[in-house]
Design a protein around this motif. Structure first.
Motif, PDB file in Angstrom:
ATOM      1  N   ASN A   1       0.825  -1.225   0.000  1.00 44.30           N
ATOM      2  CA  ASN A   1       0.000   0.000   0.000  1.00 44.30           C
ATOM      3  C   ASN A   1       0.857   1.272   0.000  1.00 44.30           C
ATOM      4  N   GLY A   2       1.951   1.222  -0.775  1.00 43.48           N
ATOM      5  CA  GLY A   2       2.785   2.409  -0.915  1.00 43.48           C
ATOM      6  C   GLY A   2       3.919   2.531   0.081  1.00 43.48           C
ATOM      7  N   THR A   3       4.012   1.610   1.040  1.00 49.90           N
ATOM      8  CA  THR A   3       5.086   1.637   2.039  1.00 49.90           C
ATOM      9  C   THR A   3       5.976   0.418   1.861  1.00 49.90           C
ATOM     10  N   GLU A   4       7.290   0.615   1.911  1.00 55.91           N
ATOM     11  CA  GLU A   4       8.229  -0.474   1.697  1.00 55.91           C
ATOM     12  C   GLU A   4       8.546  -1.203   3.002  1.00 55.91           C
ATOM     13  N   PHE A   5       8.489  -2.537   2.954  1.00 60.59           N
ATOM     14  CA  PHE A   5       8.764  -3.377   4.110  1.00 60.59           C
ATOM     15  C   PHE A   5       9.911  -4.328   3.777  1.00 60.59           C
ATOM     16  N   SER A   6      10.733  -4.617   4.780  1.00 59.92           N
ATOM     17  CA  SER A   6      11.872  -5.502   4.597  1.00 59.92           C
ATOM     18  C   SER A   6      11.610  -6.861   5.239  1.00 59.92           C
ATOM     19  N   LYS A   7      12.557  -7.764   5.086  1.00 66.49           N
ATOM     20  CA  LYS A   7      12.449  -9.118   5.634  1.00 66.49           C
ATOM     21  C   LYS A   7      12.142  -9.093   7.131  1.00 66.49           C
ATOM     22  N   GLY A   8      11.179  -9.915   7.534  1.00 64.59           N
ATOM     23  CA  GLY A   8      10.830 -10.007   8.946  1.00 64.59           C
ATOM     24  C   GLY A   8       9.806  -9.001   9.403  1.00 64.59           C
ATOM     25  N   THR A   9       9.254  -8.223   8.469  1.00 57.49           N
ATOM     26  CA  THR A   9       8.216  -7.249   8.822  1.00 57.49           C
ATOM     27  C   THR A   9       7.004  -7.477   7.920  1.00 57.49           C
TER      28      THR A   9
END
Length: 237
Positions: free
Chosen positions: A164-172
């Motif tokens: 939804n437009g926000t970047e997430f990294s591994k484990g999140t």
């Protein structure tokens, strides 16, 4: 008579060859079912009868096809190095697929699906629920929609995922409840190791039931749970 029979045989061989070539090209162009467990139903976009049929290994997943799995049922699809794993009690639709432009769009109406994307770095691979849209180029992630909660979830297993437009990294991961606009951010780092789901995972799950969807692939370590069916194909491709 002999000449006619020879000609008929040649025509039959040509048609058979064309059919086999068509199937081969389709298999290279689209994802192919490599594993099924239990009863998996699909509604083909090209079937004018609009009847649900049983999906089998080697069946091809085409744009517009809809897949439904029952309790304890699942299906795995493979396209080159990209995997699509549809979990039990899931309603999944492939909205778009263009292997040339490397563009894919899928929709999880309810349930859970897991993806490992390796062939779309020059395009895009997008998976949506009623409340979330996850976009990636090359990574591994899970997308869930829990009907009881009216909530869509995405968790990141590898790389980066735009939710939804926000970047997430591994484990999140991110979640949105139906009717809400705020993106709920979650952190699962350290909860799952190479051995499996830790006791800390068990505690986190109490306030986040969606995490139970991870257990088929990540067995409990130091605790027990018999409410799920292990995914016997996870990590073997």
């Amino acid at each position: 008579m002999v000449v006619r029979r020879i000609m008929s045989l040649r025509i039959l061989l040509i048609l058979s060859s064309l059919l086999l070539t068509s199937v081969s090209l389709s298999a290279e162009e689209f994802a192919v079912a490599t594993f099924t467990r239990g009863k998996v139903s699909f509604l083909s976009s090209t079937d004018s009868s609009k009847l649900w049929k049983t999906l089998k290994v080697n069946d091809i997943l085409k744009p517009g096809d809809r897949i439904k799995t029952g309790n304890g049922s699942k299906v795995d699809f493979l396209y080159q190095e990209t995997e699509i794993r549809i979990q039990p009690n899931t309603d999944f639709t492939l909205k778009e697929w263009n292997s040339d432009k490397k563009i894919a769009k899928a929709y999880v109406q309810n349930g859970a699906a897991w993806f490992r994307v390796n062939d779309f770095k020059k395009g895009s691979f997008e998976v949506s629920t009623q409340t979330t849209t996850a976009g990636v180029r090359g990574t591994a992630f899970g997308v869930f929609y829990e009907e009881k909660e009216k909530k869509g979830y995405t968790c990141v297993c590898e790389g980066l995922v735009n939710i939804n437009g926000t970047e997430f990294s591994k484990g999140t991961g991110g979640a949105v409840k139906l009717g809400a606009s705020e993106l709920e951010k979650n952190d699962y780092k350290g909860l799952i190791t190479k051995e499996g789901a830790t006791i800390q995972f068990q505690e986190k799950r109490k306030g986040n039931p969606m995490l139970s969807r991870c257990l088929p692939c990540h067995k409990p370590v130091g605790w027990e749970d018999t409410s799920f069916t292990p995914d016997e194909t996870y990590g073997k491709k």
